[in-house]
Design a protein around this motif. Sequence first.
Motif, PDB file in Angstrom:
ATOM      1  N   TYR A 141     117.446  48.531  37.043  1.00  0.00           N
ATOM      2  CA  TYR A 141     117.511  48.143  38.451  1.00  0.00           C
ATOM      3  C   TYR A 141     118.038  49.267  39.344  1.00  0.00           C
ATOM      4  CZ  TYR A 141     116.983  43.595  36.240  1.00  0.00           C
ATOM      5  OH  TYR A 141     116.524  42.553  35.477  1.00  0.00           O
ATOM      6  N   GLU A 142     118.396  50.405  38.744  1.00  0.00           N
ATOM      7  CA  GLU A 142     118.988  51.512  39.499  1.00  0.00           C
ATOM      8  C   GLU A 142     118.166  52.771  39.275  1.00  0.00           C
ATOM      9  OE1 GLU A 142     121.432  51.335  41.579  1.00  0.00           O
ATOM     10  OE2 GLU A 142     122.328  49.382  41.148  1.00  0.00           O
ATOM     11  N   ARG A 143     117.232  53.046  40.161  1.00  0.00           N
ATOM     12  CA  ARG A 143     116.359  54.208  39.975  1.00  0.00           C
ATOM     13  C   ARG A 143     117.144  55.530  39.987  1.00  0.00           C
ATOM     14  NH1 ARG A 143     111.267  52.389  39.763  1.00  0.00           N
ATOM     15  NH2 ARG A 143     110.668  50.619  41.063  1.00  0.00           N
ATOM     16  N   LYS A 144     118.276  55.551  40.660  1.00  0.00           N
ATOM     17  CA  LYS A 144     119.040  56.800  40.755  1.00  0.00           C
ATOM     18  C   LYS A 144     119.597  57.237  39.406  1.00  0.00           C
ATOM     19  CE  LYS A 144     123.394  54.447  41.876  1.00  0.00           C
ATOM     20  NZ  LYS A 144     124.443  54.244  42.900  1.00  0.00           N
ATOM     21  N   ASN A 145     119.630  56.321  38.431  1.00  0.00           N
ATOM     22  CA  ASN A 145     120.200  56.655  37.121  1.00  0.00           C
ATOM     23  C   ASN A 145     119.191  57.269  36.159  1.00  0.00           C
ATOM     24  OD1 ASN A 145     122.573  55.620  38.082  1.00  0.00           O
ATOM     25  ND2 ASN A 145     122.442  53.678  36.981  1.00  0.00           N
ATOM     26  N   SER A 146     117.948  57.398  36.594  1.00  0.00           N
ATOM     27  CA  SER A 146     116.916  57.939  35.705  1.00  0.00           C
ATOM     28  C   SER A 146     116.458  59.311  36.201  1.00  0.00           C
ATOM     29  CB  SER A 146     115.719  56.992  35.625  1.00  0.00           C
ATOM     30  OG  SER A 146     115.173  56.761  36.906  1.00  0.00           O
ATOM     31  N   THR A 147     115.970  60.117  35.264  1.00  0.00           N
ATOM     32  CA  THR A 147     115.507  61.477  35.571  1.00  0.00           C
ATOM     33  C   THR A 147     113.983  61.505  35.582  1.00  0.00           C
ATOM     34  OG1 THR A 147     117.467  62.398  34.512  1.00  0.00           O
ATOM     35  CG2 THR A 147     115.597  63.886  34.843  1.00  0.00           C
TER      36      THR A 147
END
Length: 545
Positions: free
Chosen positions: A63-69
């Motif tokens: 649910y948190e796109r900022k946590n993926s590369t």
Amino acid sequence: MAISEEVIQYHDRTKHHPHRYAKSPDYLDWANEPDPFRRYDGVRLIPLPLAEKDPEADYLDLYERKNSTFQAISLKTIGTFLELSLGLSAWKSFGGASWALRINPSSGNLHPTEAHLILPPWEGNTQGGVYHYNPFYHALEQRATPGEKLWAKIREHFLTEGFFVALTSIYWRESWKYGERAYRYCNHDAGHAAASLSFSGTLLGWNITYLNALSDQDVETVLGFHKTRWKRFEEEHPDFLLFVHARSEKDVPREIPLELIQSFRSLSYSGEPNPLSNRPTDWHVIEEVSSKIVKPRTQGKSYQYRVHDSFQEKMPLQEATKIIRRRRSAVAFDGKTYMPKEHFFGLLEKTIPRNHKAPFDLELGEPSVHLLVFAHRVTGLQSGLYFLFRHERDLEEIKQRCHSSFLWKRVDNTPESLLFYLLKEGDFRSTGQSVSCHQEIAADGALCFAMIARFKEHIEKAPFLYRTLHWEAGLIGQILYLEAEACSLRGTGMGCFFDDAVHEVMGFSDNSFQDLYHFGIGEAVEDLRLVTLPPYHHLAKGKQS
């Protein structure tokens, strides 16, 4: 008669009632059951690699796109993207019969949803292509070659690298079993599939945006449907076109210029759709309503949702991909297992659209679906009837339209983001079961949900929003599926419910708001007779032979 009136008439006609169900087949013609796998014969088949190692991410990172590369677009990453969204999850076998399960759920496991990709050139393929995804082989079927010049114009328009995914529906696959009501279920399934794509994209650092300005005809043109020979009643109907891209501070366009659409019209498309049944049945009501609910070109629009911190529930670390892969639809619940209140609040919070959070950052539209909750077994929560507003806009109007006896008491100790109210205390197991077509699973779980949508206003404004409302319900349903698995429980979607009986429970006297979908969560009772096989064991067999 206005088109909006015809759409509302279809919705009324396909309601289930205790004394009369919507029209469906008198029996299941098993010899005529549609093939669950579409293929395009006579085209180049490009096998996609199965993931050797799943992307590493905690479940909450979905649910948190900022946590993926961000991972570069390649045949390998596209293979992972599709495997974890629309691919097979297992095979089940019993009594000499076997059937496939998929990552994305479907009413009756009939899978009306098909996926097509428009991919840019990559290493080893200098022109890109228009492809159909075949989940049985986990492969792409190449139907057309756009060429580098067309892709250069696409990149110039979007100002970023990316590719397109189109979802389409074959109504016959659902109407074979469910008759006239099947059109609703096809749109639920499209919503489930879109959410599955969104979550899978998150794992790869990809954003997915609905190109909401396009018309159905635009999507058909891009996919070459104007040059495809369909068997009667087995056509694919466009749902939407999605743009898959890297995260960007800039908002991507919601349209493709007409000149680029017309460039696809001149391409040469190959491939013959395989026949799905010997004798497809004419459910003319679905043909009529689908021909009315045609989306025209509209002004592209971006949506702003709530900005708030996520509810930090205490959940043990769990691999996101394991939860995605083990998702199943329950067929029975044990009638005794509880869901912890903290997990329940976390579940509700994830259904609230937020900016830059999957899956609602697809931006299908303004949130218009709310949750009526039959809370049977939640630790620390009084059993009763509850209501969650997913958007405050409808709060006062729904209150006014409901029974005057409802409490409308804000539930204590809920996260600030949740407009969650107790309507009435008590045991609502029998009510949940009776309004859900007497299905025991609606009473035996910890929870049963009814999805209540602002209805008449939207349909009168734009009839094609009938589909969008059901897509939104499907998005919510996919969250509920994954949340159930994350809590070591199981979910199940329920398309069978007595529409107006639910409206009577609420006190609604008109169709300003309508019930669109039901969902249950509980401890599943497994059928130990079934044998489970790996999802792609048949491909391994083929290699050996």
